[in-house]
Design a protein around this motif. Structure first.
Motif, PDB file in Angstrom:
ATOM      1  N   ASP A  12       4.686  17.276 -10.200  1.00 27.76           N
ATOM      2  CA  ASP A  12       4.991  18.536 -10.871  1.00 27.76           C
ATOM      3  C   ASP A  12       3.890  19.577 -10.710  1.00 27.76           C
ATOM      4  O   ASP A  12       4.062  20.725 -11.150  1.00 27.76           O
ATOM      5  N   LEU A  13       2.774  19.223 -10.096  1.00 29.81           N
ATOM      6  CA  LEU A  13       1.696  20.194  -9.922  1.00 29.81           C
ATOM      7  C   LEU A  13       2.088  21.232  -8.859  1.00 29.81           C
ATOM      8  O   LEU A  13       2.566  20.859  -7.783  1.00 29.81           O
ATOM      9  N   PRO A  14       1.857  22.519  -9.098  1.00 31.11           N
ATOM     10  CA  PRO A  14       2.297  23.576  -8.174  1.00 31.11           C
ATOM     11  C   PRO A  14       1.291  23.846  -7.053  1.00 31.11           C
ATOM     12  O   PRO A  14       0.884  24.993  -6.823  1.00 31.11           O
ATOM     13  N   ILE A  15       0.883  22.795  -6.366  1.00 29.97           N
ATOM     14  CA  ILE A  15      -0.060  22.931  -5.256  1.00 29.97           C
ATOM     15  C   ILE A  15       0.450  22.127  -4.071  1.00 29.97           C
ATOM     16  O   ILE A  15       1.355  21.298  -4.206  1.00 29.97           O
ATOM     17  N   GLU A  16      -0.140  22.356  -2.910  1.00 29.23           N
ATOM     18  CA  GLU A  16       0.195  21.567  -1.726  1.00 29.23           C
ATOM     19  C   GLU A  16      -0.480  20.203  -1.845  1.00 29.23           C
ATOM     20  O   GLU A  16      -1.674  20.107  -2.167  1.00 29.23           O
ATOM     21  N   MET A  17       0.282  19.151  -1.575  1.00 27.47           N
ATOM     22  CA  MET A  17      -0.281  17.799  -1.658  1.00 27.47           C
ATOM     23  C   MET A  17       0.489  16.869  -0.741  1.00 27.47           C
ATOM     24  O   MET A  17       1.652  17.106  -0.397  1.00 27.47           O
ATOM     25  N   ASN A  18      -0.177  15.810  -0.343  1.00 25.76           N
ATOM     26  CA  ASN A  18       0.467  14.822   0.519  1.00 25.76           C
ATOM     27  C   ASN A  18      -0.349  13.536   0.462  1.00 25.76           C
ATOM     28  O   ASN A  18      -1.456  13.511  -0.079  1.00 25.76           O
ATOM     29  N   ALA A  19       0.190  12.474   1.052  1.00 28.31           N
ATOM     30  CA  ALA A  19      -0.500  11.191   1.105  1.00 28.31           C
ATOM     31  C   ALA A  19       0.000  10.411   2.313  1.00 28.31           C
ATOM     32  O   ALA A  19       1.115  10.644   2.810  1.00 28.31           O
ATOM     33  N   GLU A  20      -0.829   9.496   2.777  1.00 34.80           N
ATOM     34  CA  GLU A  20      -0.467   8.727   3.974  1.00 34.80           C
ATOM     35  C   GLU A  20      -1.176   7.381   3.954  1.00 34.80           C
ATOM     36  O   GLU A  20      -2.330   7.267   3.517  1.00 34.80           O
ATOM     37  N   VAL A  56       3.385   2.278   9.970  1.00 32.55           N
ATOM     38  CA  VAL A  56       1.944   2.520   9.933  1.00 32.55           C
ATOM     39  C   VAL A  56       1.357   2.615  11.334  1.00 32.55           C
ATOM     40  O   VAL A  56       0.217   3.062  11.501  1.00 32.55           O
ATOM     41  N   ALA A  57       2.114   2.206  12.327  1.00 33.48           N
ATOM     42  CA  ALA A  57       1.634   2.270  13.715  1.00 33.48           C
ATOM     43  C   ALA A  57       2.835   2.344  14.644  1.00 33.48           C
ATOM     44  O   ALA A  57       3.943   1.915  14.297  1.00 33.48           O
ATOM     45  N   ALA A  65       0.840  -1.212   0.000  1.00 34.53           N
ATOM     46  CA  ALA A  65       0.000   0.000   0.000  1.00 34.53           C
ATOM     47  C   ALA A  65       0.872   1.259   0.000  1.00 34.53           C
ATOM     48  O   ALA A  65       0.594   2.222  -0.724  1.00 34.53           O
ATOM     49  N   HIS A  66       1.931   1.244   0.794  1.00 37.08           N
ATOM     50  CA  HIS A  66       2.840   2.391   0.860  1.00 37.08           C
ATOM     51  C   HIS A  66       3.582   2.561  -0.467  1.00 37.08           C
ATOM     52  O   HIS A  66       3.785   3.686  -0.950  1.00 37.08           O
ATOM     53  N   ALA A  67       3.990   1.437  -1.060  1.00 40.97           N
ATOM     54  CA  ALA A  67       4.680   1.505  -2.347  1.00 40.97           C
ATOM     55  C   ALA A  67       3.763   2.083  -3.419  1.00 40.97           C
ATOM     56  O   ALA A  67       4.176   2.937  -4.218  1.00 40.97           O
ATOM     57  N   LEU A  68       2.513   1.660  -3.444  1.00 43.99           N
ATOM     58  CA  LEU A  68       1.554   2.185  -4.416  1.00 43.99           C
ATOM     59  C   LEU A  68       1.345   3.680  -4.215  1.00 43.99           C
ATOM     60  O   LEU A  68       1.289   4.447  -5.189  1.00 43.99           O
ATOM     61  N   GLU A  69       1.232   4.093  -2.968  1.00 49.09           N
ATOM     62  CA  GLU A  69       1.054   5.523  -2.676  1.00 49.09           C
ATOM     63  C   GLU A  69       2.221   6.338  -3.233  1.00 49.09           C
ATOM     64  O   GLU A  69       2.029   7.392  -3.846  1.00 49.09           O
ATOM     65  N   HIS A  70       3.452   5.857  -3.054  1.00 45.85           N
ATOM     66  CA  HIS A  70       4.615   6.565  -3.584  1.00 45.85           C
ATOM     67  C   HIS A  70       4.585   6.623  -5.109  1.00 45.85           C
ATOM     68  O   HIS A  70       4.871   7.666  -5.716  1.00 45.85           O
ATOM     69  N   LEU A  71       4.236   5.508  -5.732  1.00 46.12           N
ATOM     70  CA  LEU A  71       4.250   5.444  -7.192  1.00 46.12           C
ATOM     71  C   LEU A  71       3.245   6.411  -7.811  1.00 46.12           C
ATOM     72  O   LEU A  71       3.553   7.092  -8.793  1.00 46.12           O
ATOM     73  N   VAL A  72       2.050   6.478  -7.254  1.00 45.60           N
ATOM     74  CA  VAL A  72       1.042   7.352  -7.864  1.00 45.60           C
ATOM     75  C   VAL A  72       1.307   8.818  -7.535  1.00 45.60           C
ATOM     76  O   VAL A  72       1.032   9.706  -8.358  1.00 45.60           O
ATOM     77  N   MET A  73       1.869   9.097  -6.357  1.00 45.57           N
ATOM     78  CA  MET A  73       2.204  10.483  -6.047  1.00 45.57           C
ATOM     79  C   MET A  73       3.337  10.997  -6.933  1.00 45.57           C
ATOM     80  O   MET A  73       3.444  12.202  -7.185  1.00 45.57           O
TER      81      MET A  73
END
Length: 488
Positions: free
Chosen positions: A54-62, A112-113, A41-49
């Motif tokens: 390159d988008l000039p906005i604030e973004m994050n994932a967890e 994760v915990a 799940a963490h690997a997928l989150e990194h890959l899609v982020m």
């Protein structure tokens, strides 16, 4: 009326701001992995982020135990582009970057915990569901593109997502997520004990896992556990000066119940004092309930939450999440009943949960738990006696020079592998093997769904070659993996 965009539930927060804030939550976390795919799940989150970097906005994932969350803030147009590109990446993850990203993920060293939470959940669930948070598995370098793609296809579907929006809703949202039905989640079996127990390890902290009943219209279980956390924080941080981090976490159980873990870290030399504070807080609150001032403070906090949040939006999000994870929907909070909560109500909740409590203490600070009636338990299940079967002993040289080998005995039965060591007798059924880890220089480790681990070492185990051959024939190859090679 509920609002959906291409199957994704949308919850709108009130507000007149010009920019847009979004939170896209998927009801999938580390508990939905397997031993072989820990970290996917963490690997997928990194890959899609990576695809929206390159988008000039604030973004994050967890990613945590229960959910995967993506957040962004900016103009409605940019945020809409973020959501659309993110969705397309989830439908077709850029898995060609997996090997490169594995190094970044390993360096990040994210959990994760909290370790106490992860350890106690492993004692409770073994090597499945929430218990996987304690284990390493094959490591990020052991994941394959197929692991990532299959995980995304199963869990990141519209029916498993909720989008919260504050500000203007972006135009042209497409949500081209993987198509498919809402995933079914089966709660894994849990390990229970006859009376409160304590397990020890080397984490400098103390904590306790309590199984509490479903929350009602005054959120009594949540109120009880927060009161316990507050008492522990008062004693460990503000009075004793022993701890900085005091926290709690939970995972949903059967029929709306929850397994809550409250913990307090301990600075060096204060492990015994922190265990003593946790035990005293739990047992006193279960017997006497909170003091009038403690109770008034917790009720006031709960009331503040009612007026500071938008109750309709909060309830809409809660209802949406409950539906997609298959949990009972919570009734609205009854403010009048909340104000009338008594200390005895909170005491009753904790007293009922106490016999099934699983405590944690530093391995050198367990006496205080024993004094309070907690029995020492093995971190993984043990059985009462050796079953009949083919037995193997370590060779004489190993028994001569390796102290631990003197008490060790392996048994191979038609149904299971069995190991007797200094902790007791451990058994892994052939049909309950969660994974087998190969090592270049060390033993092969057989890991059971029940949380047990049995090493098969040719140097410590006469006949290990025969059992390893049988393992290769009995255990599917997709459960085998190499010891992780990447290290921080």
């Amino acid at each position: 009326m509920d609002e959906y965009i291409n199957g994704v539930r949308v919850v709108r927060h009130r507000g007149s701001q010009r920019h847009t804030d979004v939170t896209l939550t998927f009801a999938v976390g580390s508990r939905d992995e397997t031993l072989r795919t820990i970290g996917v799940a963490h690997a997928l989150e990194h890959l899609v982020m990576y695809t929206v970097r390159d988008l000039p906005i604030e973004m994050n994932a967890e990613v945590d135990l229960l959910t995967t969350t993506f957040v962004a803030s900016g103009s409605a147009a940019r945020v809409g582009e973020f959501l659309n590109r993110l969705s397309r990446a989830l439908a077709a993850p850029p898995a060609d970057r997996l090997a490169l990203e594995a190094g970044v993920l390993t360096a990040e060293e994210g959990n994760v915990a909290h370790p106490v939470v992860a350890f106690l959940l492993n004692v409770r669930y073994g090597a499945r569901g929430p218990g996987l948070a304690w284990l390493e598995g094959a490591g990020y370098d052991g994941l394959t593109p197929e692991h990532v793609s299959s995980f995304a296809k199963k869990w990141f579907v519209p029916a498993n997502a909720v989008l919260q929006v504050t500000g203007p809703l972006p135009d042209g949202l497409e949500f081209e997520l993987p198509s498919g039905p809402a995933p079914a989640r089966v709660l894994p079996p849990t390990r229970s004990f006859d009376g409160p127990v304590v397990v020890g390890h080397g984490i400098p902290a103390a904590g306790v896992l309590l199984t509490l009943p479903p929350d009602d219209d005054i959120r009594l279980s949540t109120l009880a556990i927060i009161t316990l956390r507050q008492r522990i924080e008062e004693k460990c941080r503000f009075v004793g000066g022993h701890s900085y981090e005091i926290g709690l976490d939970l995972v949903a159980g059967e029929n709306g119940s929850s397994d809550w873990v409250v913990y307090a870290e301990a600075r060096e030399g204060s492990e015994d004092a922190v265990s003593r504070a946790v035990v005293a807080a739990l047992t006193d609150l279960a017997e006497n309930g909170p003091t009038p001032s403690e109770l008034a403070h917790q009720i006031a906090r709960a009331e503040e939450n009612l007026v500071s949040d938008d109750p309709e939006v909060r309830r809409a999000f809660s209802t949406a999440m409950s539906r997609i994870v298959g949990e009972p929907e919570l009734a609205p909070v009854d403010a009048a009943r909340l104000a009338a909560v008594q200390s005895s109500d909170i005491a009753a909740v904790l007293k009922t949960a106490l016999p099934g409590a699983i405590g944690y203490g530093d391995e050198h600070a367990l006496e205080v738990w024993h004094e309070a009636g907690f029995t020492l338990a093995s971190a993984c299940p043990v059985i009462a006696e050796l079953p009949a079967g083919r037995t193997f002993k370590p060779p004489l040289t190993a028994r001569t020079f390796v102290k631990e080998a003197r008490s060790m005995l392996w048994v191979r039965t038609d149904d299971a592998l069995v190991l007797r060591d200094s902790d007791g007798i451990h058994q892994i059924r052939w049909d309950e093997i969660a994974g087998v880890m190969r090592s270049e220089d060390g033993p092969t480790i057989v890991l059971g769904l029940n949380g047990c681990a049995i090493p098969l070492d040719r140097d410590l185990f006469r006949g290990a070659t025969d059992v390893l051959t049988e393992l290769s024939e009995r255990v599917p190859q997709d459960l085998w993996y190499d010891e992780p090679k990447l290290d921080v």
